[in-house]
Design a protein around this motif. Structure first.
Motif, PDB file in Angstrom:
ATOM      1  N   THR A 125       0.734  -1.174   0.165  1.00  0.00           N
ATOM      2  CA  THR A 125      -0.089  -0.037   0.019  1.00  0.00           C
ATOM      3  C   THR A 125       0.880   1.130   0.184  1.00  0.00           C
ATOM      4  OG1 THR A 125      -1.528   1.376   1.269  1.00  0.00           O
ATOM      5  CG2 THR A 125       0.018  -0.339   2.790  1.00  0.00           C
ATOM      6  N   GLU A 127       0.246   3.696   1.801  1.00  0.00           N
ATOM      7  CA  GLU A 127       0.474   4.011   3.337  1.00  0.00           C
ATOM      8  C   GLU A 127       1.753   3.801   3.968  1.00  0.00           C
ATOM      9  OE1 GLU A 127      -3.049   3.624   5.916  1.00  0.00           O
ATOM     10  OE2 GLU A 127      -4.216   3.641   4.245  1.00  0.00           O
ATOM     11  N   TYR A 153      -1.345  -0.791  11.276  1.00  0.00           N
ATOM     12  CA  TYR A 153      -1.789  -1.090  10.093  1.00  0.00           C
ATOM     13  C   TYR A 153      -0.430  -0.951   8.809  1.00  0.00           C
ATOM     14  CZ  TYR A 153      -3.138  -1.605   4.977  1.00  0.00           C
ATOM     15  OH  TYR A 153      -3.297  -1.677   3.590  1.00  0.00           O
ATOM     16  N   ARG A 276      -9.600  10.551  13.229  1.00  0.00           N
ATOM     17  CA  ARG A 276      -9.061   9.409  13.337  1.00  0.00           C
ATOM     18  C   ARG A 276      -7.529   9.776  13.932  1.00  0.00           C
ATOM     19  NH1 ARG A 276      -7.878   6.091   7.920  1.00  0.00           N
ATOM     20  NH2 ARG A 276      -9.878   5.111   8.247  1.00  0.00           N
ATOM     21  N   HIS A 279      -4.013  10.542  11.802  1.00  0.00           N
ATOM     22  CA  HIS A 279      -4.879  10.424  10.542  1.00  0.00           C
ATOM     23  C   HIS A 279      -3.843  10.924   9.329  1.00  0.00           C
ATOM     24  CE1 HIS A 279      -8.908  11.366   8.321  1.00  0.00           C
ATOM     25  NE2 HIS A 279      -8.051  10.594   7.699  1.00  0.00           N
TER      26      HIS A 279
END
Ligand code: NAD
Ligand code: TDX
Length: 339
Positions: A125, A127, A153, A276, A279
């Motif tokens: 990903t 991310e 994650y 979040r 975030h």
């Protein structure tokens, strides 16, 4: 080609199974999936009777089960989609993410070494690169961008990437890694932004937008992700990382408003809720490498893909109602009972 697809009962893995069987009908697909809350046999309904497809329920972290599958099936290609994938859940309970995303990937890599494969592809990903400032729209993630994770994650996905690349360097295992931006499309589990908002809007429920809704994601229609992985496993260079993304950046608020307008629902359904933790602000991918090396380009713009996706949720109410009431979990039993 005989491909082991892990996590094939999930959103992207499921779309990939459909893509492979459609575009490479002579290939064989074995789907290995633990059927966690995110795994849904309803997603694979259309392929269960295809003789080129088979399904095994097991966890990638179960070494004995994974070795038995490799021994029996002898796949030549492995594409690892299996993961805990939801950032919010990783904030609630990081441990499972370490177990599946890191240890599970480690078990698959060991199996690939032990039994030998032509390719292990790790689905990662964007991310893992962390985030970009909202106002620096000139900046994009390249494959050289340092890893700089924000959530349990993304940290677990980065660890898995590094492990896969270490198996290439140390053991000469033929590994490739792809890092994709946010996907959307059919069979997307309704805990994620786009399906959640479509389903809430259809039910006239509040649409919970984190913070001010100004965070930016780079949206890619899931079929374009599948075509990119397909090119990488067939023609990508081993030991390499490929970014995948389509320059479809939108703020979350823009996405939510697009959905509301398409469904003819009022913006008064929007509720701004607590942000979040940690975030990420903005994701944006530079996909020059895969374009130049493998000729990949996305085919679907966000404006088209979001309308197709909304229409899919309108046409497939059974699929998401089964998810909402939990009955999708009994689907495997129903399909395989007495079979
Ligand atoms: P998903 O949560 O919809 O599906 C994950 C699948 O993996 C489910 O079928 C689940 O049952 C299975 N699974 C979970 N733990 C398992 C285990 N221990 N053993 C075997 N199967 C297991 O996820 P998704 O959105 O389809 O994401 C698939 C992959 O793509 C993930 O690796 C994710 O990190 C990556 N990715 C996702 C996106 C996105 O926007 N959704 C973007 C880039 C990369
Ligand atoms: O209710 C919500 N409200 C909201 O404002 C939800 C669920 C999300 N959001 C925001 C958070 C994000 O800025 O929308 C954006 C998208 O959120 P998610 O759908 O949870 O996706 P994201 O956190 O961006 O991660 C996704 O893309 C990268 C996938 O879930 C990951 O698996 C993938 O690696």
């Amino acid at each position: 080609m005989k491909t082991l697809v892990t996590g094939g009962a999930g959103f992207i893995g499921g779309n990939f199974v459909h893509y492979q069987l459609k575009h490479h009908p002579d290939d064989t697909i074995i789907c290995l999936d633990a059927l966690t809350y995110a795994g849904n046999m309803g997603t694979l309904k259309g392929v269960l009777t295809n003789p080129k497809f088979s399904f095994v329920q097991a966890s990638i972290a179960d070494r004995e089960a994974v070795y038995a599958i490799f021994e029996q099936e002898k796949p030549d290609t492995v594409v690892n989609f299996a993961a805990e994938s939801h950032v919010d859940r990783s904030i609630e309970d990081p441990g499972l993410f370490l177990q599946t995303n890191i240890m599970g990937t480690g078990v698959l890599l060991d199996a690939c070494r032990k039994f030998g494969v032509g390719r292990f592809h790790q689905v990662s990903t964007d991310e893992v690169y962390g985030d970009l400032p909202l106002e620096r729209t000139d900046l994009f993630f390249t494959e050289e961008t340092p890893l700089h994770t924000s959530s349990p994650y993304s940290a677990s996905k980065a660890a898995a990437d590094l492990l896969a690349l270490a198996y290439f360097r140390t053991f000469k295992l033929p590994v490739t890694v792809s890092r994709c931006s946010n996907n959307y499309g059919p069979y997307h589990f309704p805990e994620k932004l786009i399906p959640l908002m479509i389903i809430n809007a259809l039910s006239d429920k509040a649409l919970p937008v984190y913070g001010k809704g100004e965070n930016i994601r780079d949206w890619l229609y899931v079929e374009d992700h599948c075509s990119a992985i397909d090119l990488i496993i067939r023609g990508g260079r081993v030991g390499e990382v490929y970014n995948i993304g389509g320059h479809n950046e939108r703020t979350n608020l823009q996405v939510v408003k697009t959905i509301l307008h398409a469904l003819n629902k009022p913006e008064s359904l929007i509720r701004f809720v607590t942000d979040r933790p940690g975030h990420d602000l903005r994701y944006a991918i530079d996909a020059t490498k895969i374009k130049q090396e493998l000729g990949w380009a996305p085919e679907t713009t966000f404006d088209t893909g979001i309308q197709t996706t909304i229409q899919w949720y309108l046409n497939n109410e059974d699929w998401w109602r089964d998810v909402l009431d939990g009955s999708y979990r009994a689907y495997y039993e129903r399909m395989y009972h007495n079979r």
